[in-house]
Design an enzyme around this catalytic site. Structure first.
Site, PDB file in Angstrom:
ATOM      1  N   ILE A   1       0.831  -1.221   0.000  1.00  0.00           N
ATOM      2  CA  ILE A   1       0.000   0.000   0.000  1.00  0.00           C
ATOM      3  C   ILE A   1       0.861   1.264   0.000  1.00  0.00           C
ATOM      4  N   THR A   2       2.131   1.157   0.379  1.00  0.00           N
ATOM      5  CA  THR A   2       3.002   2.348   0.351  1.00  0.00           C
ATOM      6  C   THR A   2       3.634   2.559  -1.021  1.00  0.00           C
ATOM      7  N   GLN A  60       3.571   2.797  -5.424  1.00  0.00           N
ATOM      8  CA  GLN A  60       2.807   3.608  -6.383  1.00  0.00           C
ATOM      9  C   GLN A  60       1.374   3.089  -6.524  1.00  0.00           C
ATOM     10  N   GLN A  64       9.415  -6.964  -4.523  1.00  0.00           N
ATOM     11  CA  GLN A  64      10.647  -6.302  -4.951  1.00  0.00           C
ATOM     12  C   GLN A  64      10.397  -6.083  -6.433  1.00  0.00           C
ATOM     13  N   SER A  65      10.076  -4.832  -6.825  1.00  0.00           N
ATOM     14  CA  SER A  65       9.489  -4.599  -8.152  1.00  0.00           C
ATOM     15  C   SER A  65      10.460  -4.026  -9.175  1.00  0.00           C
ATOM     16  N   SER A  73       2.858  -9.464 -14.318  1.00  0.00           N
ATOM     17  CA  SER A  73       3.595  -8.418 -15.044  1.00  0.00           C
ATOM     18  C   SER A  73       3.909  -8.827 -16.473  1.00  0.00           C
ATOM     19  N   GLU A  78       6.599  -8.365 -17.719  1.00  0.00           N
ATOM     20  CA  GLU A  78       7.962  -8.897 -17.687  1.00  0.00           C
ATOM     21  C   GLU A  78       7.968 -10.429 -17.773  1.00  0.00           C
ATOM     22  N   TYR A 124      13.422 -11.164 -11.698  1.00  0.00           N
ATOM     23  CA  TYR A 124      12.096 -10.604 -11.378  1.00  0.00           C
ATOM     24  C   TYR A 124      11.015 -11.294 -12.205  1.00  0.00           C
ATOM     25  N   LYS A 177       7.785 -13.482 -10.884  1.00  0.00           N
ATOM     26  CA  LYS A 177       6.388 -13.172 -11.230  1.00  0.00           C
ATOM     27  C   LYS A 177       5.709 -14.376 -11.901  1.00  0.00           C
TER      28      LYS A 177
HETATM   29  P1  NAP Z   1       6.378  -0.266  -5.913  1.00  0.00           P
HETATM   30  O1  NAP Z   1       6.033   1.198  -6.012  1.00  0.00           O
HETATM   31  O2  NAP Z   1       7.798  -0.685  -5.979  1.00  0.00           O
HETATM   32  O3  NAP Z   1       5.743  -0.781  -4.529  1.00  0.00           O
HETATM   33  C1  NAP Z   1       6.122  -2.009  -3.981  1.00  0.00           C
HETATM   34  C2  NAP Z   1       5.461  -2.157  -2.633  1.00  0.00           C
HETATM   35  O4  NAP Z   1       5.825  -3.428  -2.103  1.00  0.00           O
HETATM   36  C3  NAP Z   1       5.880  -1.118  -1.580  1.00  0.00           C
HETATM   37  O5  NAP Z   1       4.754  -0.758  -0.818  1.00  0.00           O
HETATM   38  C4  NAP Z   1       6.876  -1.881  -0.733  1.00  0.00           C
HETATM   39  O6  NAP Z   1       6.936  -1.428   0.606  1.00  0.00           O
HETATM   40  C5  NAP Z   1       6.240  -3.253  -0.750  1.00  0.00           C
HETATM   41  N1  NAP Z   1       7.170  -4.315  -0.391  1.00  0.00           N
HETATM   42  C6  NAP Z   1       8.358  -4.599  -0.962  1.00  0.00           C
HETATM   43  N2  NAP Z   1       8.919  -5.655  -0.353  1.00  0.00           N
HETATM   44  C7  NAP Z   1       8.070  -6.022   0.645  1.00  0.00           C
HETATM   45  C8  NAP Z   1       8.094  -7.042   1.633  1.00  0.00           C
HETATM   46  N3  NAP Z   1       9.122  -7.874   1.750  1.00  0.00           N
HETATM   47  N4  NAP Z   1       7.050  -7.141   2.482  1.00  0.00           N
HETATM   48  C9  NAP Z   1       5.995  -6.284   2.397  1.00  0.00           C
HETATM   49  N5  NAP Z   1       5.916  -5.280   1.493  1.00  0.00           N
HETATM   50  C10 NAP Z   1       6.950  -5.163   0.635  1.00  0.00           C
HETATM   51  O7  NAP Z   1       5.588  -1.083  -7.012  1.00  0.00           O
HETATM   52  P2  NAP Z   1       4.338  -0.653  -7.925  1.00  0.00           P
HETATM   53  O8  NAP Z   1       4.843   0.019  -9.152  1.00  0.00           O
HETATM   54  O9  NAP Z   1       3.329   0.013  -7.077  1.00  0.00           O
HETATM   55  O10 NAP Z   1       3.814  -2.076  -8.408  1.00  0.00           O
HETATM   56  C11 NAP Z   1       2.836  -2.788  -7.649  1.00  0.00           C
HETATM   57  C12 NAP Z   1       2.909  -4.259  -8.029  1.00  0.00           C
HETATM   58  O11 NAP Z   1       2.624  -4.419  -9.424  1.00  0.00           O
HETATM   59  C13 NAP Z   1       4.266  -4.908  -7.827  1.00  0.00           C
HETATM   60  O12 NAP Z   1       4.039  -6.250  -7.465  1.00  0.00           O
HETATM   61  C14 NAP Z   1       4.916  -4.851  -9.191  1.00  0.00           C
HETATM   62  O13 NAP Z   1       5.883  -5.878  -9.317  1.00  0.00           O
HETATM   63  C15 NAP Z   1       3.713  -5.081 -10.075  1.00  0.00           C
HETATM   64  N6  NAP Z   1       3.755  -4.486 -11.409  1.00  0.00           N
HETATM   65  C16 NAP Z   1       4.047  -3.158 -11.551  1.00  0.00           C
HETATM   66  C17 NAP Z   1       4.029  -2.600 -12.820  1.00  0.00           C
HETATM   67  C18 NAP Z   1       4.345  -1.133 -13.020  1.00  0.00           C
HETATM   68  O14 NAP Z   1       4.613  -0.745 -14.171  1.00  0.00           O
HETATM   69  N7  NAP Z   1       4.272  -0.305 -11.980  1.00  0.00           N
HETATM   70  C19 NAP Z   1       3.707  -3.388 -13.938  1.00  0.00           C
HETATM   71  C20 NAP Z   1       3.403  -4.747 -13.745  1.00  0.00           C
HETATM   72  C21 NAP Z   1       3.419  -5.278 -12.472  1.00  0.00           C
HETATM   73  P3  NAP Z   1       8.033  -0.356   1.137  1.00  0.00           P
HETATM   74  O15 NAP Z   1       7.367   0.983   1.010  1.00  0.00           O
HETATM   75  O16 NAP Z   1       8.258  -0.787   2.534  1.00  0.00           O
HETATM   76  O17 NAP Z   1       9.249  -0.487   0.258  1.00  0.00           O
HETATM   77  N1  GDD Z   2      15.464   2.155 -14.688  1.00  0.00           N
HETATM   78  C1  GDD Z   2      16.132   2.537 -15.791  1.00  0.00           C
HETATM   79  N2  GDD Z   2      17.152   3.444 -15.697  1.00  0.00           N
HETATM   80  N3  GDD Z   2      15.752   1.999 -16.983  1.00  0.00           N
HETATM   81  C2  GDD Z   2      16.405   2.427 -18.086  1.00  0.00           C
HETATM   82  C3  GDD Z   2      17.438   3.356 -18.050  1.00  0.00           C
HETATM   83  C4  GDD Z   2      17.849   3.884 -16.793  1.00  0.00           C
HETATM   84  O1  GDD Z   2      18.754   4.688 -16.688  1.00  0.00           O
HETATM   85  N4  GDD Z   2      17.879   3.568 -19.326  1.00  0.00           N
HETATM   86  C5  GDD Z   2      17.137   2.791 -20.116  1.00  0.00           C
HETATM   87  N5  GDD Z   2      16.240   2.086 -19.372  1.00  0.00           N
HETATM   88  C6  GDD Z   2      15.271   1.101 -19.897  1.00  0.00           C
HETATM   89  C7  GDD Z   2      15.330  -0.256 -19.189  1.00  0.00           C
HETATM   90  O2  GDD Z   2      16.456  -1.004 -19.674  1.00  0.00           O
HETATM   91  C8  GDD Z   2      13.978  -0.811 -19.609  1.00  0.00           C
HETATM   92  O3  GDD Z   2      14.048  -1.344 -20.915  1.00  0.00           O
HETATM   93  C9  GDD Z   2      13.080   0.418 -19.649  1.00  0.00           C
HETATM   94  O4  GDD Z   2      13.965   1.555 -19.652  1.00  0.00           O
HETATM   95  C10 GDD Z   2      12.110   0.526 -18.477  1.00  0.00           C
HETATM   96  O5  GDD Z   2      12.837   0.349 -17.277  1.00  0.00           O
HETATM   97  P1  GDD Z   2      12.143   0.589 -15.837  1.00  0.00           P
HETATM   98  O6  GDD Z   2      11.480   1.915 -15.799  1.00  0.00           O
HETATM   99  O7  GDD Z   2      13.170   0.293 -14.813  1.00  0.00           O
HETATM  100  O8  GDD Z   2      10.946  -0.469 -15.829  1.00  0.00           O
HETATM  101  P2  GDD Z   2      10.912  -2.012 -16.246  1.00  0.00           P
HETATM  102  O9  GDD Z   2      10.239  -2.097 -17.596  1.00  0.00           O
HETATM  103  O10 GDD Z   2      12.218  -2.666 -16.102  1.00  0.00           O
HETATM  104  O11 GDD Z   2       9.953  -2.633 -15.143  1.00  0.00           O
HETATM  105  C11 GDD Z   2       8.721  -1.994 -14.766  1.00  0.00           C
HETATM  106  O12 GDD Z   2       7.664  -2.490 -15.557  1.00  0.00           O
HETATM  107  C12 GDD Z   2       7.376  -3.893 -15.383  1.00  0.00           C
HETATM  108  C13 GDD Z   2       6.212  -4.237 -16.316  1.00  0.00           C
HETATM  109  O13 GDD Z   2       6.695  -4.431 -17.620  1.00  0.00           O
HETATM  110  C14 GDD Z   2       8.509  -2.283 -13.270  1.00  0.00           C
HETATM  111  O14 GDD Z   2       7.432  -1.514 -12.807  1.00  0.00           O
HETATM  112  C15 GDD Z   2       8.187  -3.755 -13.020  1.00  0.00           C
HETATM  113  O15 GDD Z   2       7.812  -3.923 -11.653  1.00  0.00           O
HETATM  114  C16 GDD Z   2       7.006  -4.135 -13.927  1.00  0.00           C
HETATM  115  O16 GDD Z   2       6.649  -5.487 -13.719  1.00  0.00           O
END
Ligand code: NAP
Ligand code: GDD
Length: 337
Positions: free
Chosen positions: A9-10, A12, A81-82, A123, A125, A147, A151
């Protein structure tokens, strides 16, 4: 009044989902882990509106207690761990938290709230190398990162709990979604912060990795609506949630710096250290099923989202944020934990 339990919940998505469910009249519980850094701003913002339960994905007992105490109608497992990049350095932790953590939560639901509907944050991913060919909500899944493997483990485990134990578990296969609440190490937030700093006159170039990688970037508040809609469907489902449009990291930089009247090439440098051991060149989703079965459509497009994110960074950095002559905050800082 419906009762929802949210892990993560903390984060995004967790914070936007809590806002959304509270608006819909839900009573919301959030699982929060205690850290030595104290209460996060995200938790401080939510504290008076949600019930906080201490817990950790690594600890079975705490998850079981969270489910018992909250007696949820709906459980949203968003904790993980996202950060994909970090998962190569910490594969064991990533598998424990992101993979096994989900299994621990499914066990807790099976024991203490077997009628609850469960949302698992799957995801894009998970597709990994398979994304080069046709994919849908059934796969194929060929993850390229620890990761992604974690997932896939959680995703297949959800199907086991559905088929073997009759739990109502749905998996949203979400493509990238972003917002001003994104963690600072993800590329959209990093680039938008870099553009805001450049607009304020800071000259240190932004270090980026692969500029050619393409992602289907949507607006996070749109995506939490999809999570809730998915759980309202009578049958448990696996469903892709995406915009259907991808952009490259280069496009992202161009749009973000253009939003403050700058040319990205003048402010970005390539940095080998930002490259990953393996990369998916293109992840683009298909929103058709979500539109047909859930009536879900994204409302904010890529350009508007990036403009909102740059504006949010400018608001964070001014007027009191940066004392004159102070070194700019590092936008490529390592993940906070
Ligand atoms: P995020 O901002 O990184 O949030 C992750 C959350 O998980 C935080 O509240 C964190 O708490 C908590 N957490 C991490 N490790 C934990 C543990 N060991 N025990 C309990 N809580 C823990 O991720 P998000 O972007 O909101 O994404 C939400 C979910 O969707 C994740 O599962 C992510 O993998 C998945 N997802 C995200 C995307 C995307 O583009 N955003 C896309 C596909 C799937 P702390 O505040 O304590 O660190
Ligand atoms: N973080 C980061 N930093 N990414 C970079 C950079 C940089 O300096 N330069 C290029 N990239 C590229 C990464 O290699 C990747 O291809 C893309 O930007 C997006 O990287 P992130 O924003 O770190 O996100 P992600 O795609 O690896 O993962 C996110 O999306 C997944 C869903 O497809 C996360 O939110 C995952 O939790 C989520 O599952």
């Amino acid at each position: 009044m419906k009762r929802a339990l949210i892990t993560g919940i903390t984060g995004q998505d967790g914070s936007y989902l809590a806002d959304h469910l509270l608006d819909l009249g839900y009573q919301v519980w959030g699982v929060v882990r205690q850290t030595s850094a104290g209460e996060s701003p995200a938790l401080a913002r939510l504290r008076d509106r949600v019930e906080v339960i201490q817990g950790d994905l690594l600890d079975q007992g705490s998850l079981s207690r969270a489910v018992r105490q909250s007696r949820p109608d709906e459980v949203y497992n968003l904790a993980a761990q996202s950060f994909v990049g970090r998962s190569w350095n910490e594969p064991v932790h990533t598998l424990e938290a992101t993979g096994m953590g989900a299994v621990r939560l499914f066990e807790a639901v099976r024991d203490h709230a077997p009628e609850a509907r469960v949302y698992q944050a799957s995801s894009s991913e998970m597709y990994g190398y398979a994304a080069a060919g046709p994919v849908d909500a059934t796969g194929p899944f060929l993850p390229h990162s620890p990761y992604g493997v974690a997932k896939v483990m959680a995703h297949h485990s959800a199907a086991v709990y559905r088929r073997s134990h009759g739990l109502h578990v749905s998996c949203g296969i979400l493509f990238n979604h972003e917002s001003p609440r994104r963690g600072p190490h993800f590329v959209t937030r990093k680039v938008c912060r870099g553009a805001a700093l450049a607009a304020l006159g800071h000259s240190e170039p932004l270090a980026l990795g692969n500029l050619e990688a393409r992602r289907d970037w949507g607006w996070a508040p749109d995506y939490v609506r999809a999570m809730h809609l998915l759980l309202q469907h009578p049958e448990p489902l696996d469903m892709m949630v995406a915009t259907g449009v991808s952009h490259s990291v280069r496009d992202l930089a161009r749009v973000a710096y253009a939003a403050v009247g700058l040319h990205w090439e003048d402010h970005v440098r390539l940095d080998q250290a930002q490259l990953r051991p393996a990369e998916i060149p293109n992840l683009t989703g298909d929103p058709t099923a979500a539109a047909e079965l859930l009536g879900w459509r994204p409302e904010v497009d890529f350009g508007e989202m990036i403009r909102r994110m740059v504006l949010a960074e400018l608001e964070r950095l001014t007027p009191a944020g940066l004392p004159r002559g102070a070194p700019p905050p590092r936008v490529d800082a390592p993940p906070p934990h």
